[in-house]
Design an enzyme around this catalytic site. Structure first.
Site, PDB file in Angstrom:
ATOM      1  N   LYS A 146     -36.800   4.859  40.042  1.00 48.16           N
ATOM      2  CA  LYS A 146     -35.926   5.286  41.141  1.00 48.16           C
ATOM      3  C   LYS A 146     -36.438   4.720  42.453  1.00 48.16           C
ATOM      4  CE  LYS A 146     -33.102   7.755  38.828  1.00 48.16           C
ATOM      5  NZ  LYS A 146     -31.668   7.526  38.852  1.00 48.16           N
ATOM      6  N   GLU A 173     -29.317  -0.675  40.287  1.00 46.75           N
ATOM      7  CA  GLU A 173     -28.228   0.218  39.878  1.00 46.75           C
ATOM      8  C   GLU A 173     -27.718   1.015  41.084  1.00 46.75           C
ATOM      9  OE1 GLU A 173     -29.258   2.255  36.307  1.00 46.75           O
ATOM     10  OE2 GLU A 173     -28.255   4.098  36.928  1.00 46.75           O
ATOM     11  N   HIS A 198     -24.866   4.892  30.666  1.00 48.52           N
ATOM     12  CA  HIS A 198     -25.638   5.913  31.370  1.00 48.52           C
ATOM     13  C   HIS A 198     -25.864   7.078  30.412  1.00 48.52           C
ATOM     14  CE1 HIS A 198     -25.654   9.602  34.141  1.00 48.52           C
ATOM     15  NE2 HIS A 198     -26.809   8.988  34.341  1.00 48.52           N
ATOM     16  N   ASP A 239     -33.028   1.796  40.404  1.00 46.70           N
ATOM     17  CA  ASP A 239     -31.842   2.640  40.574  1.00 46.70           C
ATOM     18  C   ASP A 239     -31.884   3.321  41.939  1.00 46.70           C
ATOM     19  OD1 ASP A 239     -29.666   4.269  40.309  1.00 46.70           O
ATOM     20  OD2 ASP A 239     -30.335   5.293  38.489  1.00 46.70           O
ATOM     21  N   GLU A 256     -22.139   5.242  36.393  1.00 46.02           N
ATOM     22  CA  GLU A 256     -22.300   6.678  36.100  1.00 46.02           C
ATOM     23  C   GLU A 256     -21.425   7.557  36.989  1.00 46.02           C
ATOM     24  OE1 GLU A 256     -26.618   6.690  36.911  1.00 46.02           O
ATOM     25  OE2 GLU A 256     -26.258   8.393  38.209  1.00 46.02           O
ATOM     26  N   ASP A 293     -19.987   6.277  30.955  1.00 49.95           N
ATOM     27  CA  ASP A 293     -20.531   7.641  30.924  1.00 49.95           C
ATOM     28  C   ASP A 293     -19.614   8.495  30.054  1.00 49.95           C
ATOM     29  OD1 ASP A 293     -22.397   9.623  32.949  1.00 49.95           O
ATOM     30  OD2 ASP A 293     -20.746  10.520  31.855  1.00 49.95           O
TER      31      ASP A 293
HETATM   32  C1  LFC Z   1     -29.243  13.049  39.209  1.00 49.85           C
HETATM   33  C2  LFC Z   1     -29.492  12.274  37.958  1.00 49.85           C
HETATM   34  O1  LFC Z   1     -30.710  12.626  37.395  1.00 49.85           O
HETATM   35  C3  LFC Z   1     -29.461  10.755  38.197  1.00 49.85           C
HETATM   36  O2  LFC Z   1     -30.590  10.428  38.957  1.00 49.85           O
HETATM   37  C4  LFC Z   1     -29.469   9.991  36.880  1.00 49.85           C
HETATM   38  O3  LFC Z   1     -28.294  10.218  36.207  1.00 49.85           O
HETATM   39  C5  LFC Z   1     -29.713   8.517  37.101  1.00 49.85           C
HETATM   40  O4  LFC Z   1     -28.882   7.944  38.039  1.00 49.85           O
HETATM   41  C6  LFC Z   1     -29.767   7.688  35.840  1.00 49.85           C
HETATM   42  O5  LFC Z   1     -29.376   6.545  35.903  1.00 49.85           O
HETATM   43  O6  LFC Z   1     -30.229   8.205  34.840  1.00 49.85           O
HETATM   44 MG    MG Z   2     -28.457   5.923  37.642  1.00 47.17          MG
END
Ligand code: LFC
Ligand code: MG
Length: 446
Positions: free
Chosen positions: A222, A276, A355, A250, A305, A328
């Site tokens: 992240k 991402e 996702h 991401d 997502e 998704d």
């Molecule tokens: C709020 C969530 O955990 C996201 O951070 C999650 O879906 C993330 O974007 C991902 O790609 O897994």
């Molecule tokens: Mg993500």
């Protein structure tokens, strides 16, 4: 054989306090409580089978989706299962086109999440009645039957029904072999579990060491809140995984378009495969600009997502705005709409990398990506499905990961069913877990 008339649609608000451990945290969602609007469908068939479906939420707002499920349920109760699945595109159209309810969508937001939850339950029930895992139910359908599940409205300028038919017919070649291959080796996955934004360096190192030991070779980190911190964390993780393994970034929609280009350029030395969600999920031209600017650095753009529906995906594809498409299972209108997007991705030759994570998303989406490989894409190049190691213990049929691959589920259904004990304890706010938290920790009252 499909059977029975739907007699009841029940929905509950199930929340897990994942924010306590910063699990799932990113640059835009620092404190998610992974949650679900959880739907149970019953019929009068006397076979004891129920359909379970869900959509994923982050805690607050689940109650809104629950209301939307209740509002939509008038289209579901008293319907005959045979009637639904024999003209599934019609039923899909009915749910998404209620003359009054569509005003609060259409095909987006809480009402579309509710559509996903309901239809996921219908697909689960259908697969159970046919005694097949959902991926196998899809694999065994002939092209015409698959197409009868898809509503092509608004995408025919990008993909006609005839083109979709041709794709499915052409992919019949080698289908059996690909099914065997999946049963033996599974579908390749990557992990996001090591590097949530709220994790400390020490936690990141520990989780990364363990993941490498378990055979993971693809890692997502992240980014997006603080550039210096991103450089630090990317360096740390790149050093740990070495130059041969794959790294993805991401940003969860954190940046302006120009900012995204500048920021990711500064992270290019860590050789990420993709960035991402660099900016707003609705900004198709913005994604196109970012894609164009980052292509010379060998960095692709991934998104999906939070793409509301097939129209957004259509435009992303038409505008060459993405290099990796992330379907998704719970945001799009269930299997029906995902089929449309998988077929468009095939036509535009963009790899699908679903996702997953959240609560239940791995359980569901594995079925779709297995089907995609066996019956549509026939290709594993540049493809992998997300995996996150949280909350699987609450599911009756949790995913099976072997050597960093999803092994095809064998039980009948869509793997959506949660353990009764879990749905009771984590029910919000009555469940015992929440009763304890709400009485002891004021933080949960905001
Ligand atoms: C709020 C969530 O955990 C996201 O951070 C999650 O879906 C993330 O974007 C991902 O790609 O897994
Ligand atoms: Mg993500």
């Amino acid at each position: 054989m499909v059977r029975g008339r739907i007699t009841a649609v029940a929905v509950s608000d199930v929340r897990f306090p994942t924010s306590l451990g910063h699990h799932g945290s990113d640059a835009m969602h620092p404190d998610p409580d992974y949650s679900a609007a959880y739907v149970v469908i019953e019929t009068d068939a006397h076979d004891g089978l129920k359909g379970y479906g869900l959509t994923f939420t982050l805690g607050k707002g689940t109650e809104v989706v629950v209301c939307a499920v209740n509002a939509l349920s008038t289209h579901v109760v008293h319907k005959d299962m045979e009637e639904i699945v024999s003209n599934f595109r019609n039923f899909y159209r009915q749910l998404t086109s209620d003359g009054q309810l569509r005003w609060i969508g259409p095909e987006k937001g809480a009402v579309h999440l509710a559509t996903a939850a309901i239809l996921n339950a219908v697909w689960d029930l259908w697969a159970k009645q046919e005694e097949k895992p959902l991926w196998k139910l899809l694999v065994d359908m002939d092209p015409k039957q698959l197409l009868s599940c898809i509503d092509f409205r608004y995408i025919t300028d990008a993909l006609t029904e005839e083109e979709a038919y041709e794709i499915l017919v052409n992919s019949l070649l080698g289908k059996k072999e690909r099914e065997e291959q999946m049963l033996t080796h599974g579908y390749p996955a990557y992990t996001t579990s090591c590097a949530w934004l709220g994790y400390s360096d020490q936690q990141l190192k520990q989780l990364c060491t363990k993941a490498l030991k378990d055979g993971w070779t693809r890692f997502k980190v992240k980014v997006g809140a603080d550039l210096q911190d991103d450089i630090h964390r990317c360096r740390l993780i790149r050093e740990m995984i070495g130059p041969g393994n794959i790294l993805m970034l991401d940003a969860n929609q954190r940046w302006e378009v120009k900012e995204a280009i500048e920021w990711v350029t500064k992270l290019a030395e860590f050789k990420p495969l993709w960035i991402e969600e660099p900016t707003s999920p609705d900004d198709i031209l913005g994604h196109a600009a970012i894609s164009k600017a980052l292509a010379p650095l060998g960095i692709g753009v991934a998104t999906g997502e939070q793409c509301h529906n097939k129209v957004i995906f259509k435009q992303l594809l038409q505008a060459k705005a993405l290099s990796y498409l992330q379907i998704d299972s719970c945001r799009l209108g269930s299997v029906n709409e995902n089929l449309a997007v998988l077929l468009m991705a095939k036509k535009f030759q963009i790899p699908v990398c679903p996702h997953a994570g959240g609560v239940g998303l791995c359980e569901l989406v594995q079925h779709l990506i297995l089907f995609d490989y066996i019956a549509i894409s026939g290709n594993l190049e540049n493809r992998m499905c997300e995996y996150v190691d949280h909350l699987h213990e609450h599911f009756k049929y949790p995913v099976i990961i072997r050597k960093a691959c999803y092994m095809p589920p064998q039980h009948a259904g869509y793997s959506t069913e949660m353990k009764e004990d879990s749905t009771r304890k984590y029910q919000f706010p009555q469940g015992e877990v929440w009763q304890k938290l709400l009485s002891g920790h004021k933080i949960y009252l905001h």
